[in-house]
Design an enzyme around this catalytic site. Structure first.
Site, PDB file in Angstrom:
ATOM      1  N   ASP A 217      -7.089  -2.480  -7.714  1.00  0.00           N
ATOM      2  CA  ASP A 217      -6.860  -3.165  -5.638  1.00  0.00           C
ATOM      3  C   ASP A 217      -7.373  -5.064  -6.600  1.00  0.00           C
ATOM      4  OD1 ASP A 217      -7.692  -2.562  -3.778  1.00  0.00           O
ATOM      5  OD2 ASP A 217      -9.663  -4.002  -3.653  1.00  0.00           O
TER       6      ASP A 217
ATOM      7  N   TYR B 182     -14.843 -11.751  -0.142  1.00  0.00           N
ATOM      8  CA  TYR B 182     -15.053 -10.153  -0.106  1.00  0.00           C
ATOM      9  C   TYR B 182     -16.023 -10.534  -0.784  1.00  0.00           C
ATOM     10  CZ  TYR B 182     -11.467  -7.704   1.279  1.00  0.00           C
ATOM     11  OH  TYR B 182     -10.736  -7.395   2.320  1.00  0.00           O
TER      12      TYR B 182
ATOM     13  N   ARG C  58      -6.980  11.590  -4.575  1.00  0.00           N
ATOM     14  CA  ARG C  58      -8.655  10.791  -4.529  1.00  0.00           C
ATOM     15  C   ARG C  58      -9.549  12.127  -4.015  1.00  0.00           C
ATOM     16  NH1 ARG C  58     -12.380   8.645  -3.118  1.00  0.00           N
ATOM     17  NH2 ARG C  58     -12.635   6.691  -2.079  1.00  0.00           N
TER      18      ARG C  58
ATOM     19  N   ARG D 239       1.049  -1.021  -0.389  1.00  0.00           N
ATOM     20  CA  ARG D 239      -0.482  -0.260   0.053  1.00  0.00           C
ATOM     21  C   ARG D 239       1.074   1.426  -0.122  1.00  0.00           C
ATOM     22  NH1 ARG D 239      -5.234  -0.556   1.897  1.00  0.00           N
ATOM     23  NH2 ARG D 239      -6.128  -2.577   1.488  1.00  0.00           N
TER      24      ARG D 239
ATOM     25  N   ARG E 219      -3.941   6.752   0.856  1.00  0.00           N
ATOM     26  CA  ARG E 219      -4.032   7.425   1.752  1.00  0.00           C
ATOM     27  C   ARG E 219      -3.041   8.163   2.770  1.00  0.00           C
ATOM     28  NH1 ARG E 219      -9.435   4.023   3.562  1.00  0.00           N
ATOM     29  NH2 ARG E 219      -7.709   2.756   3.134  1.00  0.00           N
TER      30      ARG E 219
HETATM   31  O1  1CP Z   1       0.918   1.524  -3.538  1.00  0.00           O
HETATM   32  C1  1CP Z   1      -0.131  -0.447  -3.430  1.00  0.00           C
HETATM   33  O2  1CP Z   1       0.171  -1.032  -2.695  1.00  0.00           O
HETATM   34  C2  1CP Z   1      -1.372   0.024  -4.319  1.00  0.00           C
HETATM   35  C3  1CP Z   1      -2.019  -0.966  -4.696  1.00  0.00           C
HETATM   36  C4  1CP Z   1      -3.092  -1.527  -4.079  1.00  0.00           C
HETATM   37  C5  1CP Z   1      -3.207  -2.940  -3.553  1.00  0.00           C
HETATM   38  C6  1CP Z   1      -1.519  -4.027  -4.176  1.00  0.00           C
HETATM   39  C7  1CP Z   1      -4.195  -1.407  -3.278  1.00  0.00           C
HETATM   40  C8  1CP Z   1      -5.014   0.489  -4.096  1.00  0.00           C
HETATM   41  N1  1CP Z   1      -5.169  -2.592  -2.797  1.00  0.00           N
HETATM   42  C9  1CP Z   1      -4.272  -3.433  -3.016  1.00  0.00           C
HETATM   43  C10 1CP Z   1      -3.971  -4.534  -2.920  1.00  0.00           C
HETATM   44  C11 1CP Z   1      -5.705  -4.776  -1.531  1.00  0.00           C
HETATM   45  N2  1CP Z   1      -7.204  -4.448  -1.705  1.00  0.00           N
HETATM   46  C12 1CP Z   1      -5.764  -5.886  -0.751  1.00  0.00           C
HETATM   47  C13 1CP Z   1      -4.449  -6.933  -0.200  1.00  0.00           C
HETATM   48  C14 1CP Z   1      -3.460  -6.546   0.801  1.00  0.00           C
HETATM   49  C15 1CP Z   1      -4.001  -5.988   1.714  1.00  0.00           C
HETATM   50  O3  1CP Z   1      -4.012  -6.984   3.017  1.00  0.00           O
HETATM   51  O4  1CP Z   1      -3.829  -4.787   2.262  1.00  0.00           O
HETATM   52  C16 1CP Z   1      -7.126  -6.024  -0.296  1.00  0.00           C
HETATM   53  C17 1CP Z   1      -7.682  -6.750   1.489  1.00  0.00           C
HETATM   54  C18 1CP Z   1      -8.157  -5.307   0.048  1.00  0.00           C
HETATM   55  C19 1CP Z   1      -9.158  -4.773  -0.729  1.00  0.00           C
HETATM   56  C20 1CP Z   1      -9.232  -3.597  -0.254  1.00  0.00           C
HETATM   57  N3  1CP Z   1      -9.387  -2.143  -0.527  1.00  0.00           N
HETATM   58  C21 1CP Z   1      -9.707  -2.787   0.922  1.00  0.00           C
HETATM   59  C22 1CP Z   1      -9.730  -3.660   2.290  1.00  0.00           C
HETATM   60  C23 1CP Z   1     -11.174  -3.932   2.856  1.00  0.00           C
HETATM   61  C24 1CP Z   1     -11.236  -4.627   4.246  1.00  0.00           C
HETATM   62  O5  1CP Z   1     -11.553  -5.168   4.324  1.00  0.00           O
HETATM   63  O6  1CP Z   1     -11.727  -3.888   5.577  1.00  0.00           O
HETATM   64  C25 1CP Z   1      -9.439  -1.816   0.868  1.00  0.00           C
HETATM   65  C26 1CP Z   1      -9.978  -0.416   2.253  1.00  0.00           C
HETATM   66  C27 1CP Z   1      -9.531  -1.347  -0.262  1.00  0.00           C
HETATM   67  C28 1CP Z   1      -9.608   0.658  -0.953  1.00  0.00           C
HETATM   68  C29 1CP Z   1      -7.987   0.401  -1.815  1.00  0.00           C
HETATM   69  N4  1CP Z   1      -7.302  -0.312  -2.355  1.00  0.00           N
HETATM   70  C30 1CP Z   1      -5.739   0.747  -3.135  1.00  0.00           C
HETATM   71  C31 1CP Z   1      -6.346   1.918  -2.270  1.00  0.00           C
HETATM   72  C32 1CP Z   1      -5.616   2.630  -2.235  1.00  0.00           C
HETATM   73  C33 1CP Z   1      -7.442   1.974  -1.482  1.00  0.00           C
HETATM   74  C34 1CP Z   1      -7.747   3.146  -0.783  1.00  0.00           C
HETATM   75  C35 1CP Z   1      -9.072   3.700  -1.895  1.00  0.00           C
HETATM   76  C36 1CP Z   1      -9.505   5.216  -1.078  1.00  0.00           C
HETATM   77  O7  1CP Z   1      -8.647   5.755  -1.220  1.00  0.00           O
HETATM   78  O8  1CP Z   1     -10.304   5.693  -0.645  1.00  0.00           O
END
Ligand code: 1CP
Length: 343
Positions: free
Chosen positions: A74, A150, A37, A24, A28
């Site tokens: 994502d 999910y 964003r 990540r 954010r």
């Molecule tokens: O730099 C990076 O890593 C950005 C690329 C990236 C990756 C590899 C994002 C952007 N998401 C992910 C993987 C991801 N997404 C995972 C696997 C990694 C982990 O375990 O953290 C998972 C579970 C998700 C699902 C997801 N997407 C969540 C979690 C939800 C939950 O179960 O609580 C969330 C909040 C997102 C949104 C998201 N994805 C990425 C970003 C930057 C964001 C935030 C969105 C925003 O700005 O509102």
């Protein structure tokens, strides 16, 4: 690419200074991310803009001079392409408007078509255009199990009770769904490689929902199937695979398998013990607790140095966090961690 410290580590070659990137890394906690964003109410709409994704992937590279870049996208793009109706609204996690609520919903799924994910492959190309030649790009997907969780739950959750109930009532139908997802993940990762990614990471972020037996039956079986498909295809055979398992109910040493190149350790894992057992066999990525980045500079420095010292003699060590960085972390604290690694 020959001068990439990150790829050297994946080839189990030593580096005097370990390469670093972190999960990540674009996101954010960065003010430059927030600036872009705020132009989108639904996060997924931003993911569908390839040029914006490329710009976001570059932000942490420019700020911290990291050794690898990760595609900005994502894991939930696959269930979205299966028409489960994904949206991410302000302050909420992911939400599906058509989750998998019954075995019938699995039967009625549209066939997976990578053409629905053309925006991701364009984002790969745009990112490769911006990245310096010696910085590899990591492509990724969720593990079939994590995507199923999910899709059934209809979004994020603390304990995924609907998913667990579905697993107990319809284990065979769940396995059919996992097979569909494994094949979709394979097509998706292969197309990411054709578009230019240099490495692949599989995120099994919900491995911790499963007992030892369930982990084998519903998660590892399909992750291995995916990795085997990748190793058999000439397009992807030589691409290193990194596996992240969040806190599985099984020792990491007992779940790694020969198709993967590197294991990404969750922050609760004992990197010292695991490194002794995996040396010469797998690269290791990890595993600073992201919450350490909320502490004093001195404490960050100490914990970072501790991990670097433990891994000093390990050929194939990549410094990373033990899970994604959270929005409450000050980017200056990340800089302290990076300085500690490199000094
Ligand atoms: O730099 C990076 O890593 C950005 C690329 C990236 C990756 C590899 C994002 C952007 N998401 C992910 C993987 C991801 N997404 C995972 C696997 C990694 C982990 O375990 O953290 C998972 C579970 C998700 C699902 C997801 N997407 C969540 C979690 C939800 C939950 O179960 O609580 C969330 C909040 C997102 C949104 C998201 N994805 C990425 C970003 C930057 C964001 C935030 C969105 C925003 O700005 O509102």
């Amino acid at each position: 690419m020959e001068d990439s410290k990150f790829l050297r580590a994946l080839n189990l070659q030593p580096n005097s200074i370990p390469p670093v990137w972190f999960m990540r890394q674009a996101g954010r906690y960065l003010p430059e991310y927030q600036k872009i964003r705020k132009n989108y109410s639904n996060f997924l709409d931003m993911c569908k803009q390839p040029k914006t994704c490329a710009e976001l992937a570059m932000q942490p590279i420019e700020r911290f001079d990291l050794d690898a870049s990760i595609l900005f996208s994502d894991i939930l793009t696959i269930p979205d392409a299966l028409n489960l109706g994904l949206a991410f609204y302000e302050g909420e996690g992911p939400k599906f408007s058509n989750p998998i609520s019954s075995p019938d919903d699995i039967k009625k799924l549209i066939p997976f078509d990578i053409n629905n994910l053309g925006y991701v492959f364009k984002a790969v190309e745009e990112t490769k255009n911006l990245l310096p030649n010696d910085i590899p790009l990591i492509g990724f997907c969720g593990s079939p199990w994590t995507l199923a969780a999910y899709s059934i739950e209809g979004g994020g959750s603390k304990n995924f009770n609907k998913t667990k109930k579905f697993m107990r009532e319809y284990p065979n139908e769940l396995q059919n769904f996992l097979e569909i997802l494994s094949s979709a993940c394979f097509d998706y990762l292969k197309q990411q490689v054709l578009s230019g990614v240099n490495t692949l990471q599989i995120f099994d972020s919900w491995a911790d929902l499963l007992s030892d037996n369930e982990l084998e039956r519903f998660s590892l079986k399909y992750t291995r199937m995916l990795a085997e498909l990748l190793k058999k295809d000439p397009v992807t055979a030589d691409i290193p695979i990194i596996l992240f398992e969040k806190s599985p109910n099984k020792k990491v040493e007992d779940l790694v398998f020969k198709e993967i190149t590197c294991v990404s350790l969750y922050w609760q894992e004992d990197i010292e013990r695991i490194s002794k057992n995996l040396i010469g066999l797998f690269a290791i990525q990890g595993n600073l607790d992201p919450k350490v980045l909320l502490r004093s500079d001195e404490s960050i420095w100490q914990e970072t140095k501790r991990i670097c010292n433990v891994m000093k003699e390990y050929p194939g060590f990549i410094f990373n966090l033990g899970h994604g960085i959270t929005p409450d972390i000050d980017p200056n604290k990340v800089q302290v961690m990076i300085d500690a690694i490199r000094q």
